[in-house]
Design a protein around this motif. Sequence first.
Motif, PDB file in Angstrom:
ATOM      1  N   ARG A  23      26.358  40.537  14.827  1.00 57.93           N
ATOM      2  CA  ARG A  23      26.792  41.008  16.149  1.00 57.93           C
ATOM      3  C   ARG A  23      25.820  40.550  17.227  1.00 57.93           C
ATOM      4  NH1 ARG A  23      28.479  45.462  12.907  1.00 57.93           N
ATOM      5  NH2 ARG A  23      26.454  46.480  13.118  1.00 57.93           N
ATOM      6  N   ARG A  24      24.526  40.655  16.945  1.00 59.09           N
ATOM      7  CA  ARG A  24      23.523  40.210  17.929  1.00 59.09           C
ATOM      8  C   ARG A  24      23.567  38.699  18.122  1.00 59.09           C
ATOM      9  NH1 ARG A  24      17.898  43.478  17.103  1.00 59.09           N
ATOM     10  NH2 ARG A  24      18.640  45.023  15.597  1.00 59.09           N
ATOM     11  N   LEU A  25      23.779  37.984  17.024  1.00 62.56           N
ATOM     12  CA  LEU A  25      23.865  36.523  17.121  1.00 62.56           C
ATOM     13  C   LEU A  25      25.115  36.120  17.900  1.00 62.56           C
ATOM     14  CD1 LEU A  25      22.432  33.931  16.209  1.00 62.56           C
ATOM     15  CD2 LEU A  25      23.796  34.006  14.101  1.00 62.56           C
ATOM     16  N   GLY A  26      26.211  36.820  17.672  1.00 61.41           N
ATOM     17  CA  GLY A  26      27.432  36.546  18.414  1.00 61.41           C
ATOM     18  C   GLY A  26      27.254  36.742  19.906  1.00 61.41           C
ATOM     19  N   ALA A  27      26.479  37.785  20.281  1.00 62.62           N
ATOM     20  CA  ALA A  27      26.212  38.027  21.695  1.00 62.62           C
ATOM     21  C   ALA A  27      25.423  36.865  22.302  1.00 62.62           C
ATOM     22  CB  ALA A  27      25.454  39.340  21.868  1.00 62.62           C
ATOM     23  N   LEU A  73      25.665  33.865  21.441  1.00 66.73           N
ATOM     24  CA  LEU A  73      26.526  32.681  21.447  1.00 66.73           C
ATOM     25  C   LEU A  73      27.736  32.844  22.374  1.00 66.73           C
ATOM     26  CD1 LEU A  73      26.467  32.140  17.594  1.00 66.73           C
ATOM     27  CD2 LEU A  73      25.672  30.431  19.249  1.00 66.73           C
ATOM     28  N   ARG A  74      27.772  33.892  23.177  1.00 69.84           N
ATOM     29  CA  ARG A  74      28.976  34.227  23.945  1.00 69.84           C
ATOM     30  C   ARG A  74      29.399  33.132  24.918  1.00 69.84           C
ATOM     31  NH1 ARG A  74      24.834  37.488  25.435  1.00 69.84           N
ATOM     32  NH2 ARG A  74      24.033  37.338  27.563  1.00 69.84           N
ATOM     33  N   ASP A  75      28.471  32.273  25.342  1.00 71.72           N
ATOM     34  CA  ASP A  75      28.850  31.181  26.248  1.00 71.72           C
ATOM     35  C   ASP A  75      29.784  30.179  25.578  1.00 71.72           C
ATOM     36  OD1 ASP A  75      27.353  32.310  28.238  1.00 71.72           O
ATOM     37  OD2 ASP A  75      25.662  30.923  28.056  1.00 71.72           O
ATOM     38  N   HIS A  76      29.880  30.247  24.231  1.00 68.20           N
ATOM     39  CA  HIS A  76      30.740  29.309  23.514  1.00 68.20           C
ATOM     40  C   HIS A  76      32.179  29.809  23.369  1.00 68.20           C
ATOM     41  CE1 HIS A  76      27.902  26.179  22.447  1.00 68.20           C
ATOM     42  NE2 HIS A  76      27.026  27.088  22.074  1.00 68.20           N
ATOM     43  N   VAL A  77      32.482  30.994  23.865  1.00 67.45           N
ATOM     44  CA  VAL A  77      33.840  31.527  23.744  1.00 67.45           C
ATOM     45  C   VAL A  77      34.858  30.545  24.320  1.00 67.45           C
ATOM     46  CG1 VAL A  77      35.424  33.320  24.528  1.00 67.45           C
ATOM     47  CG2 VAL A  77      33.168  33.953  23.701  1.00 67.45           C
ATOM     48  N   LYS A  91      33.114  38.345  17.258  1.00 63.93           N
ATOM     49  CA  LYS A  91      32.591  38.447  18.621  1.00 63.93           C
ATOM     50  C   LYS A  91      33.143  37.335  19.512  1.00 63.93           C
ATOM     51  CE  LYS A  91      29.267  40.808  20.912  1.00 63.93           C
ATOM     52  NZ  LYS A  91      29.133  42.282  20.929  1.00 63.93           N
ATOM     53  N   LEU A  92      33.320  36.145  18.920  1.00 63.44           N
ATOM     54  CA  LEU A  92      33.763  34.988  19.700  1.00 63.44           C
ATOM     55  C   LEU A  92      35.275  34.786  19.652  1.00 63.44           C
ATOM     56  CD1 LEU A  92      31.025  32.359  18.701  1.00 63.44           C
ATOM     57  CD2 LEU A  92      31.014  33.976  20.613  1.00 63.44           C
ATOM     58  N   GLY A  93      35.970  35.584  18.858  1.00 65.37           N
ATOM     59  CA  GLY A  93      37.397  35.381  18.687  1.00 65.37           C
ATOM     60  C   GLY A  93      37.701  34.044  18.049  1.00 65.37           C
ATOM     61  N   ASP A 128      23.212  19.647  17.482  1.00 66.33           N
ATOM     62  CA  ASP A 128      23.178  19.444  18.931  1.00 66.33           C
ATOM     63  C   ASP A 128      22.554  20.639  19.644  1.00 66.33           C
ATOM     64  OD1 ASP A 128      24.661  16.921  18.899  1.00 66.33           O
ATOM     65  OD2 ASP A 128      26.358  18.158  18.270  1.00 66.33           O
ATOM     66  N   GLU A 129      22.584  21.788  18.988  1.00 65.13           N
ATOM     67  CA  GLU A 129      22.066  23.015  19.592  1.00 65.13           C
ATOM     68  C   GLU A 129      21.579  23.950  18.488  1.00 65.13           C
ATOM     69  OE1 GLU A 129      23.724  26.834  22.226  1.00 65.13           O
ATOM     70  OE2 GLU A 129      24.937  25.018  22.005  1.00 65.13           O
ATOM     71  N   LEU A 130      20.450  24.602  18.721  1.00 67.85           N
ATOM     72  CA  LEU A 130      19.907  25.593  17.791  1.00 67.85           C
ATOM     73  C   LEU A 130      19.854  26.942  18.487  1.00 67.85           C
ATOM     74  CD1 LEU A 130      18.996  22.955  16.333  1.00 67.85           C
ATOM     75  CD2 LEU A 130      16.889  24.142  15.720  1.00 67.85           C
ATOM     76  N   VAL A 131      20.407  27.962  17.830  1.00 67.28           N
ATOM     77  CA  VAL A 131      20.326  29.322  18.339  1.00 67.28           C
ATOM     78  C   VAL A 131      19.715  30.187  17.235  1.00 67.28           C
ATOM     79  CG1 VAL A 131      21.592  31.320  19.198  1.00 67.28           C
ATOM     80  CG2 VAL A 131      22.332  29.009  19.826  1.00 67.28           C
ATOM     81  N   CYS A 132      18.525  30.711  17.497  1.00 66.98           N
ATOM     82  CA  CYS A 132      17.820  31.546  16.533  1.00 66.98           C
ATOM     83  C   CYS A 132      17.232  32.729  17.295  1.00 66.98           C
ATOM     84  CB  CYS A 132      16.715  30.752  15.831  1.00 66.98           C
ATOM     85  SG  CYS A 132      15.759  31.704  14.630  1.00 66.98           S
ATOM     86  N   LEU A 133      17.520  33.939  16.818  1.00 67.60           N
ATOM     87  CA  LEU A 133      17.089  35.128  17.551  1.00 67.60           C
ATOM     88  C   LEU A 133      15.599  35.390  17.437  1.00 67.60           C
ATOM     89  CD1 LEU A 133      20.028  37.570  16.718  1.00 67.60           C
ATOM     90  CD2 LEU A 133      19.794  35.973  18.636  1.00 67.60           C
ATOM     91  N   THR A 134      15.005  35.049  16.294  1.00 68.84           N
ATOM     92  CA  THR A 134      13.569  35.255  16.133  1.00 68.84           C
ATOM     93  C   THR A 134      13.006  34.258  15.128  1.00 68.84           C
ATOM     94  OG1 THR A 134      11.826  36.881  15.631  1.00 68.84           O
ATOM     95  CG2 THR A 134      13.835  37.021  14.313  1.00 68.84           C
ATOM     96  N   SER A 135      11.823  33.714  15.445  1.00 64.95           N
ATOM     97  CA  SER A 135      11.173  32.737  14.578  1.00 64.95           C
ATOM     98  C   SER A 135       9.659  32.922  14.683  1.00 64.95           C
ATOM     99  CB  SER A 135      11.578  31.314  14.995  1.00 64.95           C
ATOM    100  OG  SER A 135      11.014  30.351  14.135  1.00 64.95           O
ATOM    101  N   PRO A 136       9.142  34.022  14.113  1.00 69.08           N
ATOM    102  CA  PRO A 136       7.738  34.377  14.276  1.00 69.08           C
ATOM    103  C   PRO A 136       6.787  33.518  13.442  1.00 69.08           C
ATOM    104  CG  PRO A 136       8.799  35.924  12.817  1.00 69.08           C
ATOM    105  CD  PRO A 136       9.886  35.025  13.331  1.00 69.08           C
TER     106      PRO A 136
END
Length: 219
Positions: free
Chosen positions: A11-15, A17-21, A44-46, A175-183
């Motif tokens: 759910r958090r990852l979907g949020a 990525l919302r620009d990709h809807v 989340k993205l339908g 082409d794009e990386l989306v990662c919420l946390t990478s400590p």
Amino acid sequence: MHFRDRADAGRRLGAALRDHVADKPIVLALPRGGVPVAAAVAQKLGAPLDLIFVRKIASPKNPELAVGAVVDGVGPTIVRNRELLTLTGISEAEFDAIAMRELAEIERRHELYMGKRAPLDVAGRVVIVVDDGIATGATMRAALRATRAQGPARLVLAVPVAFPAALASLRPEADELVCLTSPADFRSVGEFYDDFGQLSDADVVRLLVPRPMAIATRP
């Protein structure tokens, strides 16, 4: 950042990525662990959800160490970590034997999860490839390369958590990386989840049943 479970992470990852809807993307999940994350992202993205079957090729002496990975398909995509193969002393014959066993497991899961349903056509589409996390990057690299070969318009890697060096090594593959946390103090994917229990085949099938028209397999 910490997640209650894979659905929460999705759910958090979907949020994020919302620009990709507006792109009307296809979401690809790496089973088993990536399925609940990807299912939440797709909701989340339908977006429609598909599976891409990837298995790591583990060192015989250390099952947690991925020395490569294999992805199903008409011509399976096999990725080798040459450095680790040299360090572990695994021969080509040993590697090939493990790869064949993993391909057999992929076929078993493929038939069990999805039967004969046709795969979604990702050519010319924005494709988001999702897993529950990245440690070495071997399985994700194989998944991205196999997906790239099918001609998507844009390829997005999306995960809740990743080891920084592994994530950096995957930048050329997407082409794009989306990662919420990478400590920097990353030790394992599981440490970022309160509930990181292993999923069974039945768990995966249950996640797929509510969306039979939106989910398809790969040959």
